[in-house]
Write an enzyme that holds these catalytic residues in place. Structure first.
Site, mmCIF file in Angstrom:
data_model
loop_
_atom_site.group_PDB
_atom_site.id
_atom_site.type_symbol
_atom_site.label_atom_id
_atom_site.label_comp_id
_atom_site.label_asym_id
_atom_site.label_seq_id
_atom_site.Cartn_x
_atom_site.Cartn_y
_atom_site.Cartn_z
ATOM 1 N N THR A 1 60.113 -18.751 -4.061
ATOM 2 C CA THR A 1 58.691 -18.920 -3.782
ATOM 3 C C THR A 1 58.002 -19.636 -4.945
ATOM 4 O OG1 THR A 1 58.935 -16.768 -2.707
ATOM 5 C CG2 THR A 1 56.703 -17.652 -2.854
ATOM 6 N N HIS B 1 57.638 -5.451 -2.739
ATOM 7 C CA HIS B 1 56.709 -6.164 -3.624
ATOM 8 C C HIS B 1 57.054 -5.913 -5.085
ATOM 9 C CE1 HIS B 1 53.477 -6.053 -0.196
ATOM 10 N NE2 HIS B 1 54.440 -6.925 0.022
ATOM 11 N N ASN C 1 60.432 -13.079 4.344
ATOM 12 C CA ASN C 1 59.402 -12.036 4.299
ATOM 13 C C ASN C 1 58.721 -11.881 5.657
ATOM 14 O OD1 ASN C 1 57.330 -13.923 4.492
ATOM 15 N ND2 ASN C 1 56.822 -13.878 2.333
#
Ligand SMILES: Cc1cc2nc3c(=O)[nH]c(=O)nc-3n(C[C@H](O)[C@H](O)[C@H](O)COP(=O)(O)OP(=O)(O)OC[C@H]3O[C@@H](n4cnc5c(N)ncnc54)[C@H](O)[C@@H]3O)c2cc1C
Length: 608
Positions: A19, A542, A98
């Site tokens: 990411t 997370h 995700n």
């Protein structure tokens, strides 16, 4: 991929094409004068239908070609259960597998980053980057009709960033009832969450391209076919970085390149003229630092790794949102994603999606709510909150804990995030992968209410288990090791009873006398609520904070320009640098932090 001359030095070497890594690579290679190399352990799967189709994500988990599939150590506060931590192992990293929820952090939350000693990291400084990564699309009329969305401010900048942010056309009565039920509890959002203030229920957006109905993620957005054509950007996939090469001849160790292990097991070295940037994620950036000789002396010596920079904070202070999942059987007419267990239904929906992108497989229909501290009686009073926090005073001495205490005490900040998830959740004691949590195994149809603690006080760790990069690091999240987290979570679980009460619009959609998971356990008091936490808490995926941006000697691994303390020309840019876990789902903050980091790197280049 055409063969690449790895002998010729690059200017920047980015470790991990996930990411954050792809944001950095994209922005740095905008300057055609610099040569940028990205090294990614996984393959490029950006045209894979399982990655692109939002509703088929369960097909990725636990498979070696997509998912690192980490497991925690047994968690004492969770009946010694092991918690799965899926992590993307492909171009795009975890954004490729995700759940596509796109939420924004709160102002108080990011301001707390600055208050911990990180100059330039307050909300107003990050806000332009929270716009830069995204293109926010106008909601379709059908979603306005069903969910209102009156808080969605069309006058706020829509942006033209690489990640598409959209509302869905597929919301249904469960989303509507969710919003109404929270409103009945005095918890209705009236402001646009993008502004950093949101309390109450709202229909969140998702990172889905509204034209193609496909996942919008780091690889599709930041490494688009256009970007891939840049001659100064090279992406090397299926290659592991085993360490950073540090030149120790000067006053401070200087990162001069990396050592890689190719798919065939061959070791090579690659040089970086300007910088090495670690973007391997929260569980693996500290692994690479430790393998390079940067970390706790005790841990490095145990694995016979020469200590180059001693910093016991590497791999410590890991934060993760705990999430408690309670599933409720739905009435016969209430929609539930559990119907996908029927291969005929699944095949029909796949056909519909393939034909035109239509139907639920191209959408995300999760809803959310942010709330202050609540319990079985509703919103907890300021006095009761103060009393609870004061009774745990002795565990709230660190700057982190004091910052979180302020957030919990504030009447504007969200202690909890609640999620409406459209299927049942199962929680085996030793899951084989994330898929086991979400694939329906019970014969009844359910929906799940999830209770998330936005600001956990507990801190975990992640450290190497071997000097070999191929060995998974040991991740111990130490959930609820600060007992205050259990106290808070249990109160949130008590509040769920108010949501599912048969008198509420949401409760009316559940089966009268239907089953619930955990079976037979109703949070009628705090002790029962704690038992529900023990049986039903997992991770929201997370993980952050293992290479925290904080002052040196106060738990910091990187400074406010994300440079690794005690080194030159080495940075970390990914979720591991977060000093405090953001409110809600964190991909927006990963993108924004990486966008800001790219600007910092560009600025510093001028000064190099
Ligand atoms: C199952 C799941 C669901 C989630 N759902 C949501 C959601 O709905 N909304 C939301 O906002 N957030 C969600 N998240 C969280 C969010 O996606 C992550 O926090 C974010 O993507 C992390 O970004 P990163 O850059 O830190 O790491 P990553 O994106 O994981 O990137 C790390 C990259 O480094 C590579 N790498 C690691 N080690 C090496 C090495 N030694 N050599 C070379 N490459 C290496 C990896 O393969 C990976 O590509 C979810 C996460 C998961 C796992």
């Amino acid at each position: 991929m055409a063969s690449v001359d790895l002998e010729k030095p690059f200017d920047y070497v980015v470790v991990g094409g996930g990411t954050a890594g792809l944001v950095i690579a994209n922005r740095l290679s905008e300057d055609s004068d610099v040569r940028v190399l990205v090294i990614e352990a996984g393959a490029d799967r950006s045209t894979d239908p399982l990655v692109l189709c939002p509703g088929l994500v369960a097909g990725l988990y636990g498979k070696d070609e997509y998912d690192w599939n980490f497991m925690s150590t047994p968690q004492p506060t969770l009946n010694n259960r092991i918690i799965n931590q899926a992590r993307g192992k492909m171009l795009g990293g975890s954004s490729a597998l995700n759940f596509l929820m796109l939420l924004y952090p709160s102002k108080g939350n990011i301001d707390a980053w600055a208050s911990l000693g990180n100059e330039g990291w307050d909300f107003d400084s990050l806000a332009p980057y929270l716009r830069k990564f995204a293109t926010v699309h106008t909601p379709p009329q059908s979603s306005k009709d069903l969910c209102g969305l009156t808080y969605h401010n069309e006058d706020l900048a829509k942006g033209d960033g690489p990640i598409h942010v959209t509302f869905s056309e597929g919301y249904n009565v469960t989303n509507q009832a969710w919003l109404k039920t929270f409103a009945g509890q005095g918890l209705e959002v009236t402001t646009d969450p993008r502004d950093g203030r949101a309390l109450g229920a709202f229909q969140n957006q998702a990172s889905i391209d509204p034209v193609t109905h496909t996942r919008s993620f780091a690889a599709s957005g930041y490494y688009s076919p256009e970007v891939a054509k840049r001659s100064n950007l090279v992406v090397l996939t299926e290659t592991l970085v085993s360490k950073v090469i540090l030149d120790t001849t000067g006053d401070e160790p200087v990162a001069t390149g990396v050592e890689i292990v190719t798919k065939d097991g061959e070791k090579k070295q690659i040089s970086a003229n300007l910088e090495v940037i670690l973007s391997a994620g929260t569980l693996q950036s500290p692994q690479i630092l430790e393998l390079s000789g940067i970390g706790s002396k005790n841990i490095l010596e145990k694995h016979n790794i020469p200590v180059i920079v001693e910093n016991p904070s590497v791999g410590e202070y890991v934060q993760d949102h705990p999430i408690v999942c309670q599933s409720f059987e739905v009435a016969d007419t209430t929609p539930s994603g559990d119907v996908l267990r029927d291969p005929n239904v699944l095949n029909a929906l796949v056909g519909m999606y393939q034909a035109s992108g239509a139907g639920p497989l191209g959408q995300s229909t999760i809803s959310v709510a942010y709330s202050p501290l609540v319990d079985g009686s509703g919103i907890v009073s300021a006095e009761a909150k103060k009393e609870l926090l004061a009774s745990h005073e002795q565990t709230l001495t660190t700057p982190d804990a004091q910052a979180i205490r302020k957030l919990v005490e504030s009447s504007d900040e969200a202690t909890f995030q609640f999620l409406l998830f459209p299927t049942q959740i199962s929680i085996p004691a030793t899951p084989k992968s994330m898929a086991e949590y979400i694939l329906p195994v019970l014969p009844e149809n359910y929906i799940t209410v999830m209770t998330i603690l936005n600001h956990p006080f507990s801190r975990g760790s992640v450290h190497i288990s071997s000097p070999d990069v191929r060995a998974a690091p040991v991740w111990d999240p130490k959930y609820n090791s600060n007992p205050l987290d259990m106290e808070l979570l249990a109160r949130g679980v008590e509040f769920v009873e108010r949501l599912v009460d048969p008198s509420t619009p949401f409760g009316k959609l559940l089966k009268d006398g239907g089953k619930r998971q955990p079976e037979g356990l109703v949070a009628t008091d705090l002790e029962k609520a704690k038992e529900i936490v023990r049986q039903r808490q997992i991770s929201v995926f997370h993980v952050s904070g293992s290479c925290a941006m904080k002052p040196k000697g106060q738990g910091g691994v990187v400074d406010a320009r994300l440079r690794v303390y005690g080194t030159k020309r080495l940075r970390v840019v990914d979720a591991s640098v977060f000093p405090l876990e953001p409110v809600g789902n964190i991909q927006s903050v990963v993108y924004a932090v990486a966008e800001k980091a790219a600007d910092l790197i560009k600025e510093d280049r001028k000064g190099l």
